[in-house]
Design a protein around this motif. Structure first.
Motif, PDB file in Angstrom:
ATOM      1  N   ASP A  22       0.798  -1.229   0.000  1.00 41.80           N
ATOM      2  CA  ASP A  22       0.000   0.000   0.000  1.00 41.80           C
ATOM      3  C   ASP A  22       0.829   1.278   0.000  1.00 41.80           C
ATOM      4  O   ASP A  22       0.299   2.372  -0.024  1.00 41.80           O
ATOM      5  CB  ASP A  22      -0.969   0.006   1.175  1.00 41.80           C
ATOM      6  CG  ASP A  22      -0.277  -0.003   2.530  1.00 41.80           C
ATOM      7  OD1 ASP A  22       0.948   0.219   2.583  1.00 41.80           O
ATOM      8  OD2 ASP A  22      -0.965  -0.231   3.548  1.00 41.80           O
ATOM      9  N   GLY A  23       2.162   1.169   0.061  1.00 42.95           N
ATOM     10  CA  GLY A  23       3.010   2.341  -0.091  1.00 42.95           C
ATOM     11  C   GLY A  23       3.209   3.185   1.141  1.00 42.95           C
ATOM     12  O   GLY A  23       3.886   4.213   1.096  1.00 42.95           O
ATOM     13  N   ARG A  24       2.668   2.759   2.275  1.00 45.82           N
ATOM     14  CA  ARG A  24       2.834   3.563   3.479  1.00 45.82           C
ATOM     15  C   ARG A  24       4.268   3.494   4.000  1.00 45.82           C
ATOM     16  O   ARG A  24       4.998   2.530   3.751  1.00 45.82           O
ATOM     17  CB  ARG A  24       1.849   3.097   4.564  1.00 45.82           C
ATOM     18  CG  ARG A  24       0.416   3.560   4.295  1.00 45.82           C
ATOM     19  CD  ARG A  24      -0.538   3.074   5.346  1.00 45.82           C
ATOM     20  NE  ARG A  24      -0.807   1.654   5.214  1.00 45.82           N
ATOM     21  CZ  ARG A  24      -1.735   1.010   5.930  1.00 45.82           C
ATOM     22  NH1 ARG A  24      -2.455   1.672   6.821  1.00 45.82           N
ATOM     23  NH2 ARG A  24      -1.940  -0.273   5.762  1.00 45.82           N
ATOM     24  N   VAL A  25       4.643   4.508   4.741  1.00 46.40           N
ATOM     25  CA  VAL A  25       6.002   4.607   5.271  1.00 46.40           C
ATOM     26  C   VAL A  25       6.308   3.367   6.115  1.00 46.40           C
ATOM     27  O   VAL A  25       5.510   2.959   6.953  1.00 46.40           O
ATOM     28  CB  VAL A  25       6.152   5.886   6.128  1.00 46.40           C
ATOM     29  CG1 VAL A  25       7.530   5.918   6.780  1.00 46.40           C
ATOM     30  CG2 VAL A  25       5.929   7.132   5.280  1.00 46.40           C
ATOM     31  N   GLY A  26       7.465   2.782   5.903  1.00 44.44           N
ATOM     32  CA  GLY A  26       7.881   1.607   6.665  1.00 44.44           C
ATOM     33  C   GLY A  26       7.686   0.302   5.943  1.00 44.44           C
ATOM     34  O   GLY A  26       8.346  -0.697   6.250  1.00 44.44           O
ATOM     35  N   ARG A  27       6.763   0.287   4.966  1.00 40.21           N
ATOM     36  CA  ARG A  27       6.529  -0.962   4.242  1.00 40.21           C
ATOM     37  C   ARG A  27       7.780  -1.417   3.486  1.00 40.21           C
ATOM     38  O   ARG A  27       7.942  -2.610   3.224  1.00 40.21           O
ATOM     39  CB  ARG A  27       5.391  -0.779   3.241  1.00 40.21           C
ATOM     40  CG  ARG A  27       4.035  -0.493   3.859  1.00 40.21           C
ATOM     41  CD  ARG A  27       3.486  -1.678   4.590  1.00 40.21           C
ATOM     42  NE  ARG A  27       2.079  -1.459   4.894  1.00 40.21           N
ATOM     43  CZ  ARG A  27       1.472  -1.954   5.954  1.00 40.21           C
ATOM     44  NH1 ARG A  27       2.160  -2.680   6.819  1.00 40.21           N
ATOM     45  NH2 ARG A  27       0.188  -1.731   6.157  1.00 40.21           N
ATOM     46  N   HIS A  28       8.632  -0.498   3.095  1.00 42.78           N
ATOM     47  CA  HIS A  28       9.781  -0.884   2.284  1.00 42.78           C
ATOM     48  C   HIS A  28      10.708  -1.834   3.028  1.00 42.78           C
ATOM     49  O   HIS A  28      11.388  -2.648   2.415  1.00 42.78           O
ATOM     50  CB  HIS A  28      10.557   0.350   1.818  1.00 42.78           C
ATOM     51  CG  HIS A  28      11.243   1.098   2.920  1.00 42.78           C
ATOM     52  ND1 HIS A  28      10.586   1.983   3.747  1.00 42.78           N
ATOM     53  CD2 HIS A  28      12.539   1.086   3.337  1.00 42.78           C
ATOM     54  CE1 HIS A  28      11.441   2.486   4.617  1.00 42.78           C
ATOM     55  NE2 HIS A  28      12.629   1.963   4.385  1.00 42.78           N
ATOM     56  N   CYS A 254      13.206  -7.899   9.317  1.00 44.20           N
ATOM     57  CA  CYS A 254      13.363  -6.874   8.280  1.00 44.20           C
ATOM     58  C   CYS A 254      14.134  -5.644   8.739  1.00 44.20           C
ATOM     59  O   CYS A 254      14.286  -4.699   7.955  1.00 44.20           O
ATOM     60  CB  CYS A 254      12.000  -6.470   7.746  1.00 44.20           C
ATOM     61  SG  CYS A 254      11.025  -5.448   8.863  1.00 44.20           S
ATOM     62  N   GLN A 255      14.577  -5.616   9.988  1.00 46.98           N
ATOM     63  CA  GLN A 255      15.392  -4.509  10.491  1.00 46.98           C
ATOM     64  C   GLN A 255      14.631  -3.180  10.568  1.00 46.98           C
ATOM     65  O   GLN A 255      15.241  -2.117  10.626  1.00 46.98           O
ATOM     66  CB  GLN A 255      16.653  -4.318   9.624  1.00 46.98           C
ATOM     67  CG  GLN A 255      17.556  -5.538   9.574  1.00 46.98           C
ATOM     68  CD  GLN A 255      18.169  -5.849  10.947  1.00 46.98           C
ATOM     69  OE1 GLN A 255      18.801  -5.008  11.556  1.00 46.98           O
ATOM     70  NE2 GLN A 255      17.958  -7.066  11.415  1.00 46.98           N
ATOM     71  N   ASN A 256      13.318  -3.232  10.616  1.00 49.80           N
ATOM     72  CA  ASN A 256      12.524  -2.023  10.751  1.00 49.80           C
ATOM     73  C   ASN A 256      12.653  -1.485  12.181  1.00 49.80           C
ATOM     74  O   ASN A 256      12.240  -2.157  13.129  1.00 49.80           O
ATOM     75  CB  ASN A 256      11.057  -2.318  10.437  1.00 49.80           C
ATOM     76  CG  ASN A 256      10.185  -1.081  10.482  1.00 49.80           C
ATOM     77  OD1 ASN A 256      10.613  -0.001  10.869  1.00 49.80           O
ATOM     78  ND2 ASN A 256       8.928  -1.251  10.081  1.00 49.80           N
ATOM     79  N   PRO A 257      13.200  -0.304  12.369  1.00 50.22           N
ATOM     80  CA  PRO A 257      13.381   0.210  13.727  1.00 50.22           C
ATOM     81  C   PRO A 257      12.062   0.533  14.421  1.00 50.22           C
ATOM     82  O   PRO A 257      12.033   0.714  15.645  1.00 50.22           O
ATOM     83  CB  PRO A 257      14.220   1.480  13.515  1.00 50.22           C
ATOM     84  CG  PRO A 257      13.933   1.895  12.109  1.00 50.22           C
ATOM     85  CD  PRO A 257      13.711   0.633  11.348  1.00 50.22           C
TER      86      PRO A 257
END
Length: 354
Positions: A22-28, A254-257
């Motif tokens: 959906d393109g929201r911040v953090g999805r990457h 995924c290393q998402n802080p």
């Protein structure tokens, strides 16, 4: 292979795919992790992207298996269209067929009911496990039949271990089954957690294992349990299983802080809980993996193929009807992933329980 550019209208896309694309911040962070998992993975029939976007779970499970096999250092032979994997580990070459346990035609998909507090308050564990056993049995039997009718005489399959890899996605809250239903299906070893939770004083040493023999389907017919306790399925060397190879695994790695991972680990000292940021977490791709070996297998899979810290392996002794195991007191039991996302000028929280 471009997984994430939608090829279809929104009403045809799977609910999970719509969430992660959906393109929201953090999805990457999540999407980049999946791309790392599938580096080098071929689309042999030019249908993989379509299936990932529209049915999702079976494709996700194949990506997970591929990443796991790469982590083990297996080599791949892609010359044959089926089964799903032909791999070599040291001196052992074997085939793997991947499948998922899915909801019944008239059942609720695993994403079809919000997992709010009242869901967990009202859950009936034995009913959840009964449904899981039935759907796992359906997946097992379907692939067993396919092996006998289509794969058995192929030159690259014949004389080698054949491994069935099953993941459960059959109902809302499927992760709560842990590994109770698969062990009941394969070895007729069932732990009645509801009985234990209702009367813990009766079980000072924790829940006990019992034999059920069979479980009843809604139409009254019986599902046989203990499939690996007789030679009928000798053509299936082992079952690879994980109830934790879900999107929560992606979150955990995924290393998402902004992702918080709460996990429970079984250790020789007992259960231990860890709450960490995904960028600091200890979880590996093999954590949560369980291998069930068939003691009657015509072509046994050596224990050494999947032997690794934290990977649980089981095998049955058909003479004593006992279940042997390794790493069962050193493994990941459960995980909850919470990701804090920012979008539309406000903060919100997404929780994935897996």
């Amino acid at each position: 292979m471009d997984l994430f550019t939608p090829l279809f209208d929104q009403d045809k896309l799977h609910q999970h795919f719509k969430t992660i694309s959906d393109g929201r911040v953090g999805r990457h962070y999540q999407r980049d992790e999946i791309l790392r998992w599938m580096d080098g993975f071929p689309d042999r029939d030019n249908k993989f992207v379509k299936e990932f976007q529209t049915t999702f779970n079976s494709s996700f499970w194949e990506i997970y298996l591929y990443a796991t096999f790469r982590e083990y250092g297996f080599s791949f032979d892609w010359k044959h269209a089926a089964p799903d994997f032909l791999v070599t580990a040291a001196d052992t070459t074997f085939t793997v067929e991947a499948t998922t346990a899915n909801h019944a035609t008239d059942g609720t998909p695993e994403w079809g009911e919000p997992l709010m507090p009242e869901f967990f308050e009202n859950i009936e564990l034995n009913e959840l496990n009964r449904i899981a056993i039935i759907r796992l049995a359906n997946a097992f039997m379907s692939k067993s039949k396919k092996y006998l009718e289509k794969y058995a005489n192929h030159g690259h399959v014949k004389g080698r271990p054949f491994v069935l890899a099953i993941a459960p996605f059959e109902q809302p809250g499927f992760h709560l089954q842990a590994y109770r239903p698969i062990e009941a299906l394969l070895f007729d070893h069932y732990v009645d957690e509801a009985e234990y939770l209702a009367n813990p004083e009766r079980f000072p040493n924790g829940p006990i294992t019992k034999s059920l023999g069979s479980v009843a389907k809604d139409n009254g017919s019986e599902i046989e349990l203990g499939l690996f306790q007789n030679p009928r399925f000798r053509h299936i060397s082992a079952v690879v299983f994980s109830h934790l190879a879900t999107w929560g695994k992606v979150d955990a790695m995924c290393q998402n802080p902004d992702a918080i991972i709460s996990s429970v680990w079984l250790t020789p000292e007992g259960m231990k809980r860890a709450v960490v940021r995904a960028s600091e977490g200890p979880e590996k791709i093999t954590d949560g993996l369980r291998i069930y070996h068939n003691p009657y297998a015509t072509n046994p899979l050596p224990l050494g193929v999947f032997r690794r810290e934290g990977v649980v392996q089981f095998w049955g002794d058909h003479e004593t009807q006992s279940l042997c195991q390794e790493q069962a007191e050193n493994c990941l039991q459960s995980r909850t992933a919470m990701t804090f996302l920012k979008g539309n000028n406000k903060d919100f929280e997404e929780q994935v329980v897996s």
